[in-house]
Design a protein around this motif. Structure first.
Motif, mmCIF file in Angstrom:
data_model
loop_
_atom_site.group_PDB
_atom_site.id
_atom_site.type_symbol
_atom_site.label_atom_id
_atom_site.label_comp_id
_atom_site.label_asym_id
_atom_site.label_seq_id
_atom_site.Cartn_x
_atom_site.Cartn_y
_atom_site.Cartn_z
ATOM 1 N N VAL A 284 0.895 -1.406 0.135
ATOM 2 C CA VAL A 284 0.084 -0.010 0.038
ATOM 3 C C VAL A 284 0.909 1.124 -0.016
ATOM 4 O O VAL A 284 0.807 2.421 -0.525
ATOM 5 N N SER A 285 1.887 1.392 0.691
ATOM 6 C CA SER A 285 2.980 2.477 0.858
ATOM 7 C C SER A 285 3.365 2.758 -0.265
ATOM 8 O O SER A 285 3.982 3.900 -0.600
ATOM 9 N N ALA A 286 3.563 1.752 -1.023
ATOM 10 C CA ALA A 286 4.289 1.905 -2.649
ATOM 11 C C ALA A 286 3.238 2.814 -3.237
ATOM 12 O O ALA A 286 3.853 3.713 -4.233
ATOM 13 N N TYR A 287 1.884 2.829 -2.977
ATOM 14 C CA TYR A 287 1.133 3.569 -3.889
ATOM 15 C C TYR A 287 0.488 4.906 -3.450
ATOM 16 O O TYR A 287 0.281 5.712 -4.065
ATOM 17 N N THR A 288 0.281 4.842 -2.131
ATOM 18 C CA THR A 288 -0.390 5.988 -1.503
ATOM 19 C C THR A 288 0.186 6.269 0.016
ATOM 20 O O THR A 288 0.871 5.039 0.650
ATOM 21 N N GLU A 289 -0.119 7.177 0.620
ATOM 22 C CA GLU A 289 0.392 7.430 2.125
ATOM 23 C C GLU A 289 -0.514 7.067 2.966
ATOM 24 O O GLU A 289 -0.586 7.262 4.409
ATOM 25 N N ARG A 290 -1.769 6.577 2.298
ATOM 26 C CA ARG A 290 -2.886 6.295 3.168
ATOM 27 C C ARG A 290 -2.975 5.060 3.982
ATOM 28 O O ARG A 290 -3.870 4.270 4.105
ATOM 29 N N ILE B 102 -11.526 7.385 10.406
ATOM 30 C CA ILE B 102 -11.850 9.021 10.500
ATOM 31 C C ILE B 102 -10.823 9.901 10.644
ATOM 32 O O ILE B 102 -10.642 10.987 10.013
ATOM 33 N N ASN B 103 -9.810 9.322 11.465
ATOM 34 C CA ASN B 103 -8.550 10.066 11.545
ATOM 35 C C ASN B 103 -7.871 10.648 10.471
ATOM 36 O O ASN B 103 -7.303 11.362 10.123
ATOM 37 N N ASP B 104 -7.619 9.260 9.590
ATOM 38 C CA ASP B 104 -6.925 9.489 8.400
ATOM 39 C C ASP B 104 -7.724 10.528 7.438
ATOM 40 O O ASP B 104 -7.119 11.379 6.575
ATOM 41 N N LEU B 105 -8.774 10.312 7.443
ATOM 42 C CA LEU B 105 -10.045 10.963 6.522
ATOM 43 C C LEU B 105 -9.747 12.528 6.944
ATOM 44 O O LEU B 105 -9.404 13.342 5.861
ATOM 45 N N THR B 106 -9.550 12.942 8.112
ATOM 46 C CA THR B 106 -9.431 14.553 8.399
ATOM 47 C C THR B 106 -7.909 14.993 7.999
ATOM 48 O O THR B 106 -8.045 15.932 7.340
ATOM 49 N N LEU B 107 -7.004 14.036 8.103
ATOM 50 C CA LEU B 107 -5.761 14.188 7.603
ATOM 51 C C LEU B 107 -5.576 14.632 6.077
ATOM 52 O O LEU B 107 -4.998 15.643 5.876
#
Lengths: 322, 283
Positions: A284-290, B102-107
């Motif tokens: 996942v980290s390879a594609y996005t920071e989420r 939710i925390n990540d969404l707000t970020l």
């Protein structure tokens, strides 16, 4: 949550199955040993990380799967050891092995204090209380910046000499994680471990049969904290850096999630869970920071659809086929 | 103990009470430890911020924060939590996953910067009270906290819904057996608890400001309040809030770097004697 107890079936009927299990284990062991010869050093690093977190996940599993108490503070116990190792080497000038021992001892001590406070409660209360206690450690690491470096954390220089070689380090971590696995398996299958399972299934019955429930849970908690500390001490060497995120709630959550993904109460599932989560994180980290969002979604999906985990689920299917 | 610090402690306690009362209501009646409560607080703060920036009407931003979070509570309860009903640990861990999301969404939406919900001119500046000059906004938070306590107390003790909630805390099955649609009471309580998190976030957004880790910080304070006060007890939440608010204020003055210790030390001692909190009763 408290899924099937991992009793290995060893009746005559299942002779073939246990033989199969042995062959399977041998094959997995062979693959683990062969990894350094096939993988690039970067991927070997990931394999090492998986082994380290498998120890953390197993320590969670000892408590969650066998004593029936799901903790959310093991990240903090883990990170305590990490902080102590790096601080010990940097500031006190200790040799690495001594610093690691001190780190593990500190983590065990923290676990013992947590255990003293938490033994009297169970279920959701236990989770809540251990969560709050873990956050205390996080708060201290964040605010006590003179010692912990605050948000900037502490940088170490621990991977020197033979440890700098990824293959050697991997081999060392492999040996330690296997030792930890067999030690914990021995522990949960010992009379003490069987008593723990009894407590998990019916606390009042065990108490009325004269078992000291509080003492058993206390010891199980402390021992599980010891193993979380072992993982944290190795992580210090692996990562060479520690910041409050090492003791944050997310770390405890990740440890618990790995144990759950693999299968609570299976121990060996922790290796599977750690592998799945860490490989997913890399991917996942390879594609996005989420990553955090993906972690949250994985958590939700697992809770909705497969709370018994991968190993737990396959065991159920395996036994049904008989 | 100066008046100034006393006021600091009490105003913080008021904010804590607003957030923790929602947490304890949900915990008491639905037996759900809603670990997304902190994230809902943060989201409420950001909604308040967005509406205040867009419209400039302060009161509207507060209503939007409460309404928005109540709606979020409705969605959370109906889409996710209903599938794991009856499994306590699965519920808790599920809300934990929701909190991460939710925390990540707000970020993603608001970034990592620190924001403060804009406050109308009437609440800016300082007022003179008990011989000291004190920020008006904090006194406003104190007033809202007291009003919330009174409103909740009246609701719980004087209305039909309150009676149902109290009965449900004691024995939900029995209430259902007497022909009450307890599921609707559960849902209303969940939305009410969530709305309180939104209200807290809106006030806290100007009091403590909004930043990505604000949700875990308020969550740990609320949990300490509920652990001290006892599950589902309104009075417990009030007593716990005052205790934690005071300890936090004085801890920060005396031991700034170990303030967390000062809060959780007493909590730990209390637990050793009363594992279910001051006003908690066995389930």
């Amino acid at each position: 949550m408290t899924s099937l107890a991992p009793t290995v079936v060893t009746t005559n009927k299942s002779g073939l199955r246990s033989a199969l299990a042995w062959v399977g284990s041998a094959a997995i062991l062979f693959v683990l040993i062969a990894l350094p010869f096939v993988l690039k050093s970067y991927h070997l690093g990931i394999a090492t990380q998986i082994l380290i977190f498998a120890i953390l996940a197993m320590s969670v599993d000892v408590l969650a799967g066998f004593a029936g108490r799901t903790p959310l503070c093991h990240g903090a116990i883990f990170g305590t050891a990490t902080y102590f190792v790096i601080y010990g080497v940097n500031t006190w000038g200790l040799p690495l092995p001594v610093a690691m021992m001190i780190g593990v001892a500190a983590a065990t001590a923290v676990a013992a204090v947590f255990a003293l406070l938490a033994v009297r409660v169970s279920g959701v209360y236990f989770l809540l209380l251990t969560l709050a206690l873990g956050l205390v450690i996080w708060g201290i690491c964040l605010r006590w910046s003179q010692v912990t470096g605050g948000e900037n954390g502490l940088r170490g220089d621990l991977r020197t000499g033979a440890l700098a070689d990824p293959a050697t380090f991997y081999a060392l971590v492999l040996v330690i994680s296997l030792c930890a696995f067999f030690a914990m398996r021995r522990f949960v299958n010992s009379p003490f471990g069987l008593t723990l399972r009894g407590i998990r299934d019916s606390e009042s019955r065990m108490a009325s049969m004269g078992y000291n429930v509080t003492l058993h849970v206390f010891l199980a908690f402390t021992i599980s904290g010891f193993f979380a500390g072992v993982a944290g001490a190795i992580y210090a060497v692996f990562n060479n850096f520690v910041s409050p995120s090492a003791v944050a709630l997310a770390q405890s959550v990740q440890g618990l999630l790995m144990a759950i993904v693999g299968g609570i109460g299976t121990l060996v599932g922790s290796f599977v869970g750690a592998a799945v989560i860490i490989i997913l994180e890399q991917f996942v980290s390879a594609y996005t920071e989420r990553w955090q969002m993906v972690l949250g979604i994985v958590f939700i999906l697992i809770m909705l659809f497969a709370p018994e985990g991968i190993v737990g689920k396959s065991r159920t299917l395996w036994h049904r086929r008989k | 103990m100066s008046v100034f610090q006393l006021l600091n402690g009490m105003t913080f306690a008021a904010l804590l009470f607003i957030v923790a009362s929602g947490f304890t209501l949900i915990f008491g009646l639905l037996r759900i430890v809603n670990l997304a409560h902190g994230a809902l607080y943060l989201l409420g703060g950001y909604i308040g911020l967005a509406v205040a920036q867009a419209t400039g009407i302060y009161l509207l931003s507060g209503l939007a924060a409460m309404g928005g979070i109540a709606l979020a509570g409705l969605v959370l309860d109906q889409t996710l939590l209903r599938w794991v009903k009856g499994y306590e640990l699965r519920q808790v861990l599920l809300t934990l996953g929701v909190a991460l999301v939710i925390n990540d969404l707000t970020l993603v939406i608001w970034g990592g910067d620190t924001f403060s919900v804009p406050v109308p001119p009437e609440l800016q500046g300082a007022a003179s009270i008990l011989g000291v000059t004190y920020p008006k906004f904090r006194l406003f938070v104190l007033a809202v906290g007291v009003a919330t306590f009174l409103a909740l107390w009246l609701m719980l003790n004087k209305t039909r819904l309150g009676a149902l909630i109290r009965a449900g805390v004691d024995d939900a099955e029995m209430v259902e057996a007497s022909g009450i649609n307890i599921q609707r009471v559960f849902l209303l309580t969940f939305m009410l608890g969530a709305a309180l998190a939104g209200l807290g976030g809106w006030l806290g957004g100007a009091f403590l400001t909004l930043y990505p880790s604000a949700d875990s910080e308020i969550l740990v304070f609320s949990m300490a309040v509920v652990i001290i006060g006892g599950r589902g007890s309104l009075v417990g939440a009030a007593v716990g809030s005052v205790l934690i608010g005071m300890l936090n204020t004085f801890g920060q003055v005396w031991f700034p770097e170990l303030a967390y210790f000062v809060i959780f030390g007493p909590m730990a001692v209390l637990l050793a004697f009363r594992p279910l909190g001051l006003f908690g009763r066995a389930a």
